[in-house]
Motif scaffolding. Structure first.
Motif, short mmCIF file in Angstrom:
data_model
loop_
_atom_site.label_atom_id
_atom_site.label_comp_id
_atom_site.label_asym_id
_atom_site.label_seq_id
_atom_site.Cartn_x
_atom_site.Cartn_y
_atom_site.Cartn_z
N UNK A 235 -0.63 10.85 15.09
CA UNK A 235 -1.32 10.07 13.95
C UNK A 235 -2.17 11.08 13.22
N UNK A 236 -2.23 11.03 11.77
CA UNK A 236 -3.00 11.94 11.22
C UNK A 236 -4.42 11.15 10.89
N UNK A 237 -4.28 9.96 10.44
CA UNK A 237 -5.34 9.23 10.15
C UNK A 237 -4.92 7.65 10.15
N UNK A 238 -5.97 6.50 10.20
CA UNK A 238 -5.58 5.32 10.17
C UNK A 238 -6.39 4.53 9.03
N UNK A 239 -5.66 3.83 8.14
CA UNK A 239 -6.44 3.24 6.94
C UNK A 239 -6.55 1.84 7.21
N UNK B 80 0.84 -1.19 0.21
CA UNK B 80 -0.13 0.11 0.13
C UNK B 80 0.85 1.30 -0.04
N UNK B 81 0.71 1.99 -1.00
CA UNK B 81 1.42 3.27 -0.94
C UNK B 81 0.45 4.56 -0.75
N UNK B 82 0.81 5.40 0.26
CA UNK B 82 -0.05 6.29 0.61
C UNK B 82 0.67 7.77 0.53
N UNK C 169 -4.02 -2.40 9.12
CA UNK C 169 -4.42 -1.05 9.75
C UNK C 169 -3.05 -0.24 9.18
N UNK C 170 -3.24 0.85 8.61
CA UNK C 170 -1.98 1.70 8.25
C UNK C 170 -2.03 2.91 9.21
N UNK D 87 2.74 6.40 5.74
CA UNK D 87 2.79 5.16 6.66
C UNK D 87 4.04 4.98 7.62
N UNK D 88 3.63 5.19 8.90
CA UNK D 88 4.64 5.05 9.59
C UNK D 88 4.70 3.64 10.80
N UNK D 89 3.57 3.22 10.48
CA UNK D 89 3.32 1.72 11.40
C UNK D 89 2.03 0.78 10.93
N UNK D 90 2.30 -0.08 10.54
CA UNK D 90 1.05 -1.00 9.95
C UNK D 90 1.09 -2.42 10.81
N UNK D 91 -0.14 -2.90 10.80
CA UNK D 91 -0.19 -4.04 11.84
C UNK D 91 -1.58 -4.83 11.28
N UNK D 92 -1.27 -6.26 11.31
CA UNK D 92 -2.56 -7.01 11.15
C UNK D 92 -3.27 -7.03 12.23
N UNK D 93 -4.36 -6.94 12.28
CA UNK D 93 -5.22 -6.90 13.77
C UNK D 93 -6.59 -7.17 13.19
N UNK D 94 -7.60 -7.84 14.23
CA UNK D 94 -8.97 -8.06 14.08
C UNK D 94 -9.71 -6.71 14.13
N UNK D 95 -9.52 -5.91 15.12
CA UNK D 95 -10.22 -4.68 15.44
C UNK D 95 -9.45 -3.57 15.43
N UNK D 96 -9.93 -2.38 15.19
CA UNK D 96 -9.38 -0.97 15.08
C UNK D 96 -8.99 -0.79 16.71
N UNK D 97 -9.82 -1.41 17.68
CA UNK D 97 -9.07 -1.18 18.92
C UNK D 97 -7.86 -1.82 19.18
N UNK D 98 -7.52 -3.19 18.67
CA UNK D 98 -6.51 -4.23 18.79
C UNK D 98 -5.16 -3.40 17.91
#
Length: 359
Positions: free
Chosen positions: A343-347, A266-268, A307-308, A317-328
């Protein structure tokens, strides 16, 4: 790479065939394969379960496929699969087979009787071997690989300079130090048990495939297991033909190949005027492509939710992670080295990979 039961004289490249390797190899054209790697049953002859000093059970190899009625039965099986591999190997091809003290000497004698010429025996020295819990023998800290050509005068591939480059510009020796599979590399079931008891480290397969084949060559594994040979070969731009008698293991290998070799980047690019709306929007429907028909799909092979985190200052993008929910995802971000960043936004992206019909 597909799983199936395709047959015929045409070489079924990049396929995992579910079936008995001796029977399936009969259907492959002669002299079609450049390299064979075989990790056959070791015939460990385990009569009882093994336990650690704390009385926990050792997850050992006790499957039916590793049980033979006698040494004669094992020898007959070994001769059959080695003969089948020899038929499909090119005159310039070579064969690797791995084993332990339980079987490797029998395998070596049989392959010599069949006309193979042993080039080297390689000692895989394990940096983290399983201890001998009963204290009645030395710790079994190595396995042996035999590398063989088709005959004493056969030409074969050996990428000498590549091996030197891996060894600080020194000749590669015949004792290789690698850890056994553990940690993230070890494939496990949800309950914590190994998904396959004899999974080999990818680094071991990477070295031997790189040493004895070239890009575009065909690599055959008649006992695919967890799929390590296929993953290593495909990473090195080799073609693969593999056989696995267990449908469950073949499916596991297929999923592993998809998970490890299919990558979605993903390129943002964010600007100050990014249009942030207060509700989720499915932007994939904003454009309609005409003149395109949907392609038939088979079963879902991988599903991933990513989640990016886009930084306020960086606008990338400064951090990306695989997760089940936004909270996680936020929880993992707060525990990461980037936690101090604004953080500006989460994709959030959801990716589904399907195996296509008509391979």
């Amino acid at each position: 790479m597909g799983v199936g039961d395709k047959r015929g004289a045409k070489l079924p490249l990049d396929e995992i065939i579910v079936g008995d390797c001796i029977e399936e190899l009969k259907l492959l054209p002669e002299a079609a394969v450049d390299l064979v790697f075989a990790d056959p049953p070791y015939n460990l002859q385990l009569a009882n379960e093994l336990y650690r000093p704390d009385n926990s059970r050792v997850d050992a190899v006790d499957d039916d496929w590793d049980k033979f009625g006698s040494f004669a039965a094992y020898d007959a099986f070994t001769k059959d699969w080695l003969s089948a591999c020899r038929r499909v190997l090119k005159p310039s091809g070579s064969l690797w087979v791995i084993g332990s003290y339980h079987n490797i000497f029998r395998v070596g004698a049989i392959l010599q009787d069949l006309g193979f010429w042993i080039l080297n025996d390689i000692i895989w020295r394990k940096s983290n071997p399983m201890p001998n819990f009963r204290g009645r023998r030395f710790t079994n800290a190595h396995e042996t690989l035999i590398w063989a050509a088709m005959g004493p005068k056969a030409r074969y591939t050996f990428n000498y300079e590549a091996m030197k480059a891996l060894n600080d510009d020194l000749q590669m020796r015949s004792d290789w130090l690698f850890p056994i599979c553990s940690g993230a590399e070890r494939l496990k079931q949800d309950c914590g048990r190994k998904t396959h008891p004899t999974q080999k480290p990818e680094a071991l397969l990477h070295r031997l495939i790189l040493a004895s084949s070239n890009a575009g060559d065909v690599v055959l594994d008649p006992f695919l297991g967890s799929g390590t040979t296929a993953v290593a070969a495909l990473r090195l731009s080799r073609m693969v033909w593999a056989i696995e008698q267990s449908g469950d293991c073949a499916d596991l290998a297929q999923r592993r190949i998809v998970a490890e070799l299919v990558q979605v980047d993903l390129f943002v690019c964010c600007t100050k005027g990014l249009d942030l709306v207060p509700r989720p929007v499915d932007r994939s429907r904003s454009r309609t492509r005409h003149g395109m028909t949907s392609r038939p799909l088979t079963k879902l092979m991988q599903q991933e939710r990513m989640f990016y985190f886009v930084g306020t200052d960086e606008r990338e993008v400064i951090f990306s992670v695989t997760a089940r929910t936004m909270e996680e995802a936020w929880e993992r971000f707060r525990n990461s080295p980037k936690a101090g960043k604004d953080i500006f936004c989460v994709i959030k992206t959801e990716t589904e990979i399907y195996l296509a019909v008509g391979k």
